[in-house]
Design an enzyme around this catalytic site. Sequence first.
Site, PDB file in Angstrom:
ATOM      1  N   ARG A 103       0.849  -1.193   0.000  1.00 38.89           N
ATOM      2  CA  ARG A 103       0.000   0.000   0.000  1.00 38.89           C
ATOM      3  C   ARG A 103       0.880   1.235   0.000  1.00 38.89           C
ATOM      4  NH1 ARG A 103      -2.974   0.655   5.880  1.00 38.89           N
ATOM      5  NH2 ARG A 103      -1.059   0.810   7.076  1.00 38.89           N
ATOM      6  N   THR A 107      -1.197   7.597   0.106  1.00 38.40           N
ATOM      7  CA  THR A 107      -2.607   7.579  -0.328  1.00 38.40           C
ATOM      8  C   THR A 107      -3.378   6.400   0.268  1.00 38.40           C
ATOM      9  OG1 THR A 107      -2.084   6.163  -2.204  1.00 38.40           O
ATOM     10  CG2 THR A 107      -1.895   8.545  -2.559  1.00 38.40           C
ATOM     11  N   ASP A 202       3.409  -2.970  12.368  1.00 35.91           N
ATOM     12  CA  ASP A 202       3.557  -3.372  10.970  1.00 35.91           C
ATOM     13  C   ASP A 202       3.916  -4.859  10.928  1.00 35.91           C
ATOM     14  OD1 ASP A 202       4.884  -3.962   8.410  1.00 35.91           O
ATOM     15  OD2 ASP A 202       4.497  -1.851   8.020  1.00 35.91           O
ATOM     16  N   ASP A 205       7.130  -5.807   8.949  1.00 33.36           N
ATOM     17  CA  ASP A 205       8.361  -5.426   9.648  1.00 33.36           C
ATOM     18  C   ASP A 205       8.614  -6.339  10.840  1.00 33.36           C
ATOM     19  OD1 ASP A 205       8.631  -3.391   7.857  1.00 33.36           O
ATOM     20  OD2 ASP A 205       8.204  -1.767   9.273  1.00 33.36           O
TER      21      ASP A 205
END
Length: 213
Positions: A103, A107, A202, A205
């Site tokens: 992603r 945006t 995340d 990550d």
Amino acid sequence: MRVTVVDHPLIAHKLTLLRDERTPSPVFRQLVDELVTLLAYEATRDMVVEPVQITTPIGTTTGVRLVRPLPLVVPILRAGLGMLEGMTRLLPTAEVGFLGMQRDEETLKTITYAHRLPEDVSGRECFLLDPMLATGGTLITAINYLLSLGARDVTVICLLSSPEGMHILGEAIGDRANVKVVTAAVDERLNDKGYIVPGLGDAGDRLYGVASG
Ligand code: URA
């Protein structure tokens, strides 16, 4: 769209460890693997089987086997890759396709950078693996892609979901297909960066470390 939030003490226990910011990557990977296997048990509940005659060392009986074509498991790269092993442990004969999606952090729109799937997936039970149903954008794009290849039955397995993402996904899919979401928890909300709160951070990550480029 049907949603199953799997309520099980082992799942809740492992999810708590997974959320903890002190959990290091190797343990995080192991927990994801175990959680997916537990969720996969629920996610495969409606799989279609057919009767088969077998002979045991003692006699004959009728059992069942999965119907063909065999199911298709599709991890969404990068973080979905951490869920593949836990899924194929339960469905070792499944075919595996890949979708590379990312992603745009500005945006929040989905960019598809890779796909490796059969040209025709009609009649296949498809399992999409993505640890986080956050804004819903990635999964809407992934499900629409599978539908464009002929899929009608898609089961999404995700560890955590947001109420916003769940709603948007349900609206976007409507009754065009038989879509089921199996998740370990629906959290409070999304923050303004599109992260699930309280979430786990995340997922990519935490699975693989911060690799950019
Ligand atoms: N993706 C993640 O890895 N974490 C979130 O909270 C949302 C999207």
